[in-house]
Write a protein that holds these residues in place. Structure first.
Motif, PDB file in Angstrom:
ATOM      1  N   THR A  28     -12.526  57.483  97.716  1.00  0.00           N
ATOM      2  CA  THR A  28     -13.291  56.275  98.066  1.00  0.00           C
ATOM      3  C   THR A  28     -14.006  55.702  96.844  1.00  0.00           C
ATOM      4  O   THR A  28     -14.064  54.487  96.675  1.00  0.00           O
ATOM      5  CB  THR A  28     -14.300  56.575  99.183  1.00  0.00           C
ATOM      6  OG1 THR A  28     -15.077  57.713  98.812  1.00  0.00           O
ATOM      7  CG2 THR A  28     -13.601  56.839 100.505  1.00  0.00           C
ATOM      8  N   GLN A  31     -11.337  54.055  94.667  1.00  0.00           N
ATOM      9  CA  GLN A  31     -10.930  52.760  95.213  1.00  0.00           C
ATOM     10  C   GLN A  31     -11.968  51.687  94.935  1.00  0.00           C
ATOM     11  O   GLN A  31     -11.619  50.549  94.606  1.00  0.00           O
ATOM     12  CB  GLN A  31     -10.660  52.885  96.713  1.00  0.00           C
ATOM     13  CG  GLN A  31      -9.401  53.675  96.983  1.00  0.00           C
ATOM     14  CD  GLN A  31      -9.201  54.023  98.431  1.00  0.00           C
ATOM     15  OE1 GLN A  31     -10.130  53.946  99.231  1.00  0.00           O
ATOM     16  NE2 GLN A  31      -8.005  54.425  98.779  1.00  0.00           N
ATOM     17  N   LEU A  35     -11.147  48.345  92.800  1.00  0.00           N
ATOM     18  CA  LEU A  35     -11.420  47.053  93.419  1.00  0.00           C
ATOM     19  C   LEU A  35     -12.355  46.205  92.554  1.00  0.00           C
ATOM     20  O   LEU A  35     -12.177  44.992  92.420  1.00  0.00           O
ATOM     21  CB  LEU A  35     -12.032  47.243  94.805  1.00  0.00           C
ATOM     22  CG  LEU A  35     -12.213  45.991  95.646  1.00  0.00           C
ATOM     23  CD1 LEU A  35     -10.875  45.324  95.920  1.00  0.00           C
ATOM     24  CD2 LEU A  35     -12.903  46.329  96.953  1.00  0.00           C
ATOM     25  N   GLU A  56      -1.234  49.433  93.702  1.00  0.00           N
ATOM     26  CA  GLU A  56      -2.236  49.109  92.677  1.00  0.00           C
ATOM     27  C   GLU A  56      -2.016  49.863  91.374  1.00  0.00           C
ATOM     28  O   GLU A  56      -2.721  49.631  90.409  1.00  0.00           O
ATOM     29  CB  GLU A  56      -3.653  49.460  93.173  1.00  0.00           C
ATOM     30  CG  GLU A  56      -4.082  48.780  94.433  1.00  0.00           C
ATOM     31  CD  GLU A  56      -3.743  49.565  95.695  1.00  0.00           C
ATOM     32  OE1 GLU A  56      -4.304  49.200  96.738  1.00  0.00           O
ATOM     33  OE2 GLU A  56      -2.947  50.501  95.656  1.00  0.00           O
ATOM     34  N   TRP A 112      -6.020  59.027  98.723  1.00  0.00           N
ATOM     35  CA  TRP A 112      -6.017  57.600  98.390  1.00  0.00           C
ATOM     36  C   TRP A 112      -5.600  56.781  99.609  1.00  0.00           C
ATOM     37  O   TRP A 112      -6.246  55.809  99.978  1.00  0.00           O
ATOM     38  CB  TRP A 112      -5.082  57.329  97.214  1.00  0.00           C
ATOM     39  CG  TRP A 112      -5.063  55.886  96.837  1.00  0.00           C
ATOM     40  CD1 TRP A 112      -4.222  54.922  97.302  1.00  0.00           C
ATOM     41  CD2 TRP A 112      -5.973  55.223  95.959  1.00  0.00           C
ATOM     42  NE1 TRP A 112      -4.532  53.707  96.752  1.00  0.00           N
ATOM     43  CE2 TRP A 112      -5.600  53.867  95.917  1.00  0.00           C
ATOM     44  CE3 TRP A 112      -7.048  55.648  95.183  1.00  0.00           C
ATOM     45  CZ2 TRP A 112      -6.271  52.924  95.138  1.00  0.00           C
ATOM     46  CZ3 TRP A 112      -7.711  54.707  94.402  1.00  0.00           C
ATOM     47  CH2 TRP A 112      -7.333  53.375  94.392  1.00  0.00           C
ATOM     48  N   ALA A 116      -7.809  54.192 101.855  1.00  0.00           N
ATOM     49  CA  ALA A 116      -7.395  52.794 102.013  1.00  0.00           C
ATOM     50  C   ALA A 116      -7.334  52.421 103.486  1.00  0.00           C
ATOM     51  O   ALA A 116      -7.774  51.343 103.885  1.00  0.00           O
ATOM     52  CB  ALA A 116      -6.039  52.567 101.348  1.00  0.00           C
ATOM     53  N   SER A 119     -10.848  52.015 104.753  1.00  0.00           N
ATOM     54  CA  SER A 119     -11.435  50.759 104.275  1.00  0.00           C
ATOM     55  C   SER A 119     -10.918  49.576 105.068  1.00  0.00           C
ATOM     56  O   SER A 119     -11.670  48.664 105.410  1.00  0.00           O
ATOM     57  CB  SER A 119     -11.121  50.555 102.782  1.00  0.00           C
ATOM     58  OG  SER A 119     -11.773  51.529 102.018  1.00  0.00           O
TER      59      SER A 119
END
Length: 131
Positions: A28, A31, A35, A56, A112, A116, A119
């Protein structure tokens, strides 16, 4: 040394050529950094292995030459892999090459992806009309 290798067959620090000198971060947190464009995510795999690609992340093969963008990154590097040992091996290789700010994503690709999905579940739905 042979005895140490036999007794410590699962010790990743032997595979990396010494005690690792990189951090591990939660998926987290990784990420959030990606981002915010505060980190570069890289996925590593062994040559010829199937790719479990994260959109990504550029894909880097462990045995191949290090791509120039990894040798002089503009932001810290986060490494993710299907197998944590691969991520740690690439991290150790980058650290030995003098790359600063190298970290491994704890839990690898599974963490991961789970992060995601979590999120996306928390994100507000878009495209709705305001009343």
């Amino acid at each position: 040394m042979l005895l140490a290798a036999v007794l410590c067959a699962g010790c990743e620090w032997l595979e990396t050529g010494g005690a690792p000198s990189f951090d591990e971060v939660e998926a987290t947190e990784a990420q959030a950094r990606v981002l915010a464009k505060a980190a570069l995510l890289v996925q590593v795999r062994e040559t010829g292995a199937p790719a479990f690609h994260v959109r990504e992340a550029p894909l880097v093969e462990l045995e191949g030459p290090l791509p120039p963008f990894l040798l002089a990154p503009e932001v810290p590097v986060l490494i993710v892999a299907h197998d944590a040992r691969l991520a740690r091996r690439l991290a150790a290789r980058l650290v030995r090459a003098g790359v600063p700010g190298v970290s491994v994503v704890r839990g690898g690709l599974q963490a991961w992806r789970n992060g995601a999905e979590a999120s996306e579940a928390r994100a507000p739905a878009s495209g709705g009309r305001a009343s």
